[in-house]
Design a protein around this motif. Structure first.
Motif, PDB file in Angstrom:
ATOM      1  N   ARG A  36       0.829  -1.208   0.000  1.00  0.00           N
ATOM      2  CA  ARG A  36       0.000   0.000   0.000  1.00  0.00           C
ATOM      3  C   ARG A  36       0.865   1.261   0.000  1.00  0.00           C
ATOM      4  O   ARG A  36       0.576   2.227  -0.704  1.00  0.00           O
ATOM      5  N   VAL A  37       1.937   1.246   0.789  1.00  0.00           N
ATOM      6  CA  VAL A  37       2.848   2.394   0.833  1.00  0.00           C
ATOM      7  C   VAL A  37       3.516   2.565  -0.530  1.00  0.00           C
ATOM      8  O   VAL A  37       3.600   3.682  -1.056  1.00  0.00           O
ATOM      9  N   LEU A  38       3.962   1.477  -1.133  1.00  0.00           N
ATOM     10  CA  LEU A  38       4.580   1.547  -2.458  1.00  0.00           C
ATOM     11  C   LEU A  38       3.613   2.144  -3.484  1.00  0.00           C
ATOM     12  O   LEU A  38       3.984   3.027  -4.254  1.00  0.00           O
ATOM     13  N   LYS A  39       2.378   1.671  -3.495  1.00  0.00           N
ATOM     14  CA  LYS A  39       1.390   2.192  -4.448  1.00  0.00           C
ATOM     15  C   LYS A  39       1.153   3.683  -4.261  1.00  0.00           C
ATOM     16  O   LYS A  39       1.049   4.431  -5.243  1.00  0.00           O
ATOM     17  N   MET A  40       1.078   4.132  -3.018  1.00  0.00           N
ATOM     18  CA  MET A  40       0.864   5.550  -2.757  1.00  0.00           C
ATOM     19  C   MET A  40       2.066   6.368  -3.202  1.00  0.00           C
ATOM     20  O   MET A  40       1.924   7.412  -3.835  1.00  0.00           O
ATOM     21  N   LEU A  41       3.265   5.897  -2.902  1.00  0.00           N
ATOM     22  CA  LEU A  41       4.475   6.593  -3.345  1.00  0.00           C
ATOM     23  C   LEU A  41       4.547   6.628  -4.871  1.00  0.00           C
ATOM     24  O   LEU A  41       4.968   7.623  -5.461  1.00  0.00           O
ATOM     25  N   ASP A  51       3.905  12.227   7.552  1.00  0.00           N
ATOM     26  CA  ASP A  51       2.576  12.580   8.079  1.00  0.00           C
ATOM     27  C   ASP A  51       1.518  12.578   6.981  1.00  0.00           C
ATOM     28  O   ASP A  51       0.442  12.008   7.139  1.00  0.00           O
ATOM     29  N   LEU A  52       1.830  13.235   5.868  1.00  0.00           N
ATOM     30  CA  LEU A  52       0.866  13.300   4.770  1.00  0.00           C
ATOM     31  C   LEU A  52       0.619  11.919   4.169  1.00  0.00           C
ATOM     32  O   LEU A  52      -0.512  11.578   3.822  1.00  0.00           O
ATOM     33  N   LEU A  53       1.650  11.130   4.066  1.00  0.00           N
ATOM     34  CA  LEU A  53       1.518   9.775   3.539  1.00  0.00           C
ATOM     35  C   LEU A  53       0.593   8.937   4.426  1.00  0.00           C
ATOM     36  O   LEU A  53      -0.296   8.241   3.931  1.00  0.00           O
ATOM     37  N   VAL A  54       0.779   9.023   5.738  1.00  0.00           N
ATOM     38  CA  VAL A  54      -0.091   8.296   6.677  1.00  0.00           C
ATOM     39  C   VAL A  54      -1.540   8.750   6.502  1.00  0.00           C
ATOM     40  O   VAL A  54      -2.459   7.916   6.425  1.00  0.00           O
ATOM     41  N   ASN A  55      -1.753  10.061   6.429  1.00  0.00           N
ATOM     42  CA  ASN A  55      -3.117  10.581   6.265  1.00  0.00           C
ATOM     43  C   ASN A  55      -3.755  10.100   4.970  1.00  0.00           C
ATOM     44  O   ASN A  55      -4.921   9.695   4.958  1.00  0.00           O
ATOM     45  N   LYS A  56      -3.015  10.133   3.865  1.00  0.00           N
ATOM     46  CA  LYS A  56      -3.560   9.684   2.581  1.00  0.00           C
ATOM     47  C   LYS A  56      -3.880   8.191   2.601  1.00  0.00           C
ATOM     48  O   LYS A  56      -4.892   7.770   2.060  1.00  0.00           O
ATOM     49  N   LEU A  57      -3.013   7.410   3.196  1.00  0.00           N
ATOM     50  CA  LEU A  57      -3.257   5.967   3.285  1.00  0.00           C
ATOM     51  C   LEU A  57      -4.490   5.676   4.129  1.00  0.00           C
ATOM     52  O   LEU A  57      -5.287   4.797   3.792  1.00  0.00           O
ATOM     53  N   ASN A  58      -4.668   6.402   5.213  1.00  0.00           N
ATOM     54  CA  ASN A  58      -5.802   6.164   6.099  1.00  0.00           C
ATOM     55  C   ASN A  58      -7.122   6.663   5.513  1.00  0.00           C
ATOM     56  O   ASN A  58      -8.182   6.200   5.907  1.00  0.00           O
ATOM     57  N   TYR A  66       1.808   5.524  11.971  1.00  0.00           N
ATOM     58  CA  TYR A  66       2.978   6.322  11.614  1.00  0.00           C
ATOM     59  C   TYR A  66       4.260   5.477  11.685  1.00  0.00           C
ATOM     60  O   TYR A  66       5.098   5.544  10.786  1.00  0.00           O
ATOM     61  N   ALA A  67       4.383   4.678  12.728  1.00  0.00           N
ATOM     62  CA  ALA A  67       5.592   3.847  12.900  1.00  0.00           C
ATOM     63  C   ALA A  67       5.729   2.838  11.765  1.00  0.00           C
ATOM     64  O   ALA A  67       6.834   2.599  11.263  1.00  0.00           O
ATOM     65  N   THR A  68       4.614   2.265  11.336  1.00  0.00           N
ATOM     66  CA  THR A  68       4.643   1.292  10.234  1.00  0.00           C
ATOM     67  C   THR A  68       5.076   1.956   8.936  1.00  0.00           C
ATOM     68  O   THR A  68       5.930   1.433   8.212  1.00  0.00           O
ATOM     69  N   VAL A  69       4.500   3.109   8.635  1.00  0.00           N
ATOM     70  CA  VAL A  69       4.872   3.829   7.413  1.00  0.00           C
ATOM     71  C   VAL A  69       6.347   4.235   7.477  1.00  0.00           C
ATOM     72  O   VAL A  69       7.076   4.070   6.495  1.00  0.00           O
ATOM     73  N   SER A  70       6.790   4.723   8.622  1.00  0.00           N
ATOM     74  CA  SER A  70       8.203   5.103   8.776  1.00  0.00           C
ATOM     75  C   SER A  70       9.127   3.913   8.546  1.00  0.00           C
ATOM     76  O   SER A  70      10.164   4.038   7.894  1.00  0.00           O
TER      77      SER A  70
END
Length: 116
Positions: A36-41, A51-58, A66-70
């Motif tokens: 999911r993080v790869l697709k968003m990036l 922070d913005l990445l976490v918000n968009k994913l959620n 946040y810790a998982t995304v980091s």
């Protein structure tokens, strides 16, 4: 601000195979959240903060912390898949391809646009 035309980027399958090969070689586990993080990036044209990445994913699906995304961003950085932009807040941009080495300013100018 650094900008990338997402149409110039390699297909997402190239990034997936690179990750898959690394995971297999180092006997790590596959993660849906990493995907999911790869697709968003992959969809981002500009560097994005954690922070913005976490918000968009959620916004799109189940909660991811946040810790998982980091942790996934550190993993992608370790694999040299991301450009890390250190401005007021650290932000990340997926490279155009896995073969793209962006250690010099000249290569950055050639492969990426700086939009003000």
């Amino acid at each position: 601000m650094l900008y990338i035309n997402t149409q110039d980027r390699d297909d997402i399958e190239h990034f997936r195979m690179f990750i898959y090969n690394y995971i297999k070689e180092h006997k790590l586990k596959y993660s849906d959240q990493r995907e999911r993080v790869l697709k968003m990036l992959y969809s981002q044209k500009y560097p994005i903060t954690t922070d913005l990445l976490v918000n968009k994913l959620n916004e799109r699906s189940t909660q991811i912390g946040y810790a998982t995304v980091s942790r996934h961003l550190r993993f992608f950085t370790k694999l040299n898949m991301l450009l890390v932009v250190n401005r007021t807040q650290k932000s990340f941009l997926l490279k155009k391809s896995m073969g793209c080495d962006t250690n010099s300013k000249e290569e950055l100018k050639t492969n990426y646009q700086d939009v003000n």
